[in-house]
Design a protein around this motif. Structure first.
Motif, mmCIF file in Angstrom:
data_model
loop_
_atom_site.group_PDB
_atom_site.id
_atom_site.type_symbol
_atom_site.label_atom_id
_atom_site.label_comp_id
_atom_site.label_asym_id
_atom_site.label_seq_id
_atom_site.Cartn_x
_atom_site.Cartn_y
_atom_site.Cartn_z
ATOM 1 N N LEU A 280 -32.435 19.720 57.107
ATOM 2 C CA LEU A 280 -32.585 17.893 55.831
ATOM 3 C C LEU A 280 -32.421 18.316 55.163
ATOM 4 O O LEU A 280 -31.395 16.834 54.514
ATOM 5 C CB LEU A 280 -33.870 18.554 55.853
ATOM 6 N N MET A 283 -29.046 16.807 56.087
ATOM 7 C CA MET A 283 -28.879 14.611 56.321
ATOM 8 C C MET A 283 -28.982 14.220 55.395
ATOM 9 O O MET A 283 -28.193 12.890 55.304
ATOM 10 C CB MET A 283 -30.074 14.174 57.224
ATOM 11 N N ALA A 284 -29.134 15.069 54.253
ATOM 12 C CA ALA A 284 -29.412 14.419 52.660
ATOM 13 C C ALA A 284 -28.203 13.938 52.449
ATOM 14 O O ALA A 284 -27.773 13.173 51.638
ATOM 15 C CB ALA A 284 -30.083 14.951 52.576
ATOM 16 N N CYS A 286 -25.553 14.023 54.080
ATOM 17 C CA CYS A 286 -24.984 12.706 55.140
ATOM 18 C C CYS A 286 -25.156 10.936 54.633
ATOM 19 O O CYS A 286 -24.480 10.178 53.978
ATOM 20 C CB CYS A 286 -25.499 12.456 56.232
ATOM 21 N N ARG A 287 -26.388 11.298 53.296
ATOM 22 C CA ARG A 287 -27.397 9.840 53.416
ATOM 23 C C ARG A 287 -26.846 9.735 51.797
ATOM 24 O O ARG A 287 -26.209 8.102 51.567
ATOM 25 C CB ARG A 287 -28.754 10.119 53.319
ATOM 26 N N TRP A 288 -26.515 10.855 51.187
ATOM 27 C CA TRP A 288 -25.473 10.750 49.931
ATOM 28 C C TRP A 288 -24.318 9.755 50.174
ATOM 29 O O TRP A 288 -23.981 8.875 48.794
ATOM 30 C CB TRP A 288 -25.628 12.058 49.146
ATOM 31 N N ASP A 292 -25.726 7.326 55.049
ATOM 32 C CA ASP A 292 -26.785 7.091 56.562
ATOM 33 C C ASP A 292 -27.273 7.878 57.110
ATOM 34 O O ASP A 292 -26.127 9.595 57.264
ATOM 35 C CB ASP A 292 -25.884 6.770 57.712
ATOM 36 N N TRP A 293 -28.409 8.529 56.667
ATOM 37 C CA TRP A 293 -29.213 9.612 57.187
ATOM 38 C C TRP A 293 -28.644 10.641 58.672
ATOM 39 O O TRP A 293 -28.455 11.412 58.866
ATOM 40 C CB TRP A 293 -30.644 9.797 57.331
#
Length: 425
Positions: A280, A283-284, A286-288, A292-293
């Motif tokens: 996670l 994934m965070a 990537c989102r930052w 996109d998560w």
């Protein structure tokens, strides 16, 4: 395997485990590998581990240089599709004993280790633990990021051998140092075990996995969670290791998972939540960086055509598709599954059976694009080595198994060295 846990409940399992720990904890003896050497004063298993590491590095590097020198005289070498990788290797170092440990993904990891963090991140296809570990080391090596990556891999290999010694001795039923050393030897005899020495994630991933299982067997669950957090950031399949680790916890409590057992399981096993938290975290990231998560998933779909699908369908496609290289890869995967199912069928060994199934079937679920890297991914299935080490106790079988695995790995190493690397990576 794990004779000390044949009884699934009661004190027999704990007594066997304690015996196994005593068997692998002996230290202070001078062994053949340390006699007359600077490591002779190191406690077991460090003398053995360092000797095995140095010996395997020396032998493989020597064979590599000899094979590459002979290959230079072959017309058309390297193959046209591999000339760009040869140029990248030469840019890393003119010394072949060093540059031979870099191939394809190694250069992508180097790129990730060099990317500045003060601008938008463009690449999400790889988890970041391995290249990010090289970042603080590179300045100490004169800014040579490639050197730093190889150093990370090889330090991880040393600790991987240490944890293989400890965990292997325990799972072999407290067979003592002889069983522990045999477990290490068979881990290094797996078909593509030479990749542990390369600038790739294999040694780091297996090191963290072995450490997580070792601490789980000793009920040190906070350490399991911390190690598992970084394990999940080392490779996408890492967060799934929480499943077999949870089975170790359940086995410790007699496989009782009813509502009455939940408070005790949660009180002891809550650090296991740190394992999926590691993924996670990526994934965070990537989102930052992208908004996109699932940027990593979309990067893999776009860049390599990876789509989630049935692993059985992927295997069947290779076995019936007429491509002998793909069929060979899948047959090796089938053989490893067969060894695991036969050797880990006891209830006490189910955590390691489930782990092996995950390490084999999840890559196959990526579809046909996985064929090129399947032999590399299979290297994570370390319980297969421990099963072989257990079988090797049978009279006369050890020599045959060792010879067969040595020949298979030697052939695959030659393929790696002669730049037909897409059979393996």
């Amino acid at each position: 395997m794990a004779e000390e846990r044949r009884a699934d409940a009661g004190g027999t399992a704990e007594a066997g485990r304690a015996g196994g720990l005593r068997g692998v904890a002996r230290s202070g003896r001078t062994r053949w590998w340390s006699r007359g050497s600077p490591v002779r004063r190191l406690p077991e298993p460090w003398g053995f581990v360092l000797a095995v590491f140095a010996g395997s590095k020396l032998v493989l590097s020597l064979i590599g240089v000899l094979v590459l020198t002979a290959w230079d005289g072959v017309p058309g070498a390297p193959p046209p599709g591999e000339t760009s990788m040869r140029a990248q290797q030469d840019a890393i170092s003119p010394h072949r004993w060093f540059s031979l440990w870099f191939a394809w993904d190694s250069f992508l990891y180097e790129h990730l280790a060099r990317l500045p963090l003060d601008r938008p991140w463009p690449d999400f296809g790889f988890p970041l633990l391995y290249p990010f570990l090289a970042r603080p080391i590179a300045p100490l090596l004169g800014g040579h990021t490639a050197w730093a990556l190889l150093l990370v891999s090889n330090v991880a290999l040393v600790f991987q051998l240490y944890y293989a010694y400890r965990l292997g001795g325990l799972l072999l039923g407290g067979a003592g140092p002889a069983g522990s050393r045999r477990a290490v030897r068979y881990l290094l005899l797996l078909p593509t075990a030479f990749l542990f020495q390369a600038a790739l994630t294999e040694s780091l991933f297996v090191c963290l996995t072995l450490a997580a299982f070792w601490y789980a067997e000793r009920s040190r669950w906070l350490l399991v969670g911390v190690v598992g957090y970084f394990l999940a950031m080392s490779r996408s399949v890492g967060f799934l290791v929480v499943v077999p680790l949870t089975l170790v916890l359940l086995r410790e409590h007699g496989w009782r998972a009813g509502p009455r057992a939940w408070p005790r399981l949660l009180r002891q096993g809550w650090p296991l939540l740190l394992v999926p938290a590691g993924w996670l975290t990526f994934m965070a990231f990537c989102r930052w960086q992208s908004g996109d998560w699932f940027a990593y998933q979309h990067a893999q779909e776009t860049g390599w055509g990876i789509r989630l699908q049935s692993p059985l369908g992927t295997a069947a496609s290779a076995l019936t598709g007429g491509n002998s290289a793909d069929a060979l890869r899948v047959w090796i995967a089938v053989a490893m599954l067969a060894v695991a199912v036969v050797g880990l069928r006891r209830r006490a060994d189910w955590p390691y059976l489930v782990y092996t199934l995950v390490m084999v079937l999840v890559p196959l679920s990526m579809g046909p694009p996985v064929y090129k890297s399947l032999l590399r991914y299979l290297l994570a299935a370390f319980p297969v080595a421990f099963v072989l080490a257990r079988w090797a106790r049978l009279p006369g079988l050890d020599g045959w198994l060792t010879a067969a695995l040595t020949l298979l790995q030697g052939a695959l190493f030659a393929v790696w060295l002669t730049y037909w690397t897409h059979l393996i990576i």
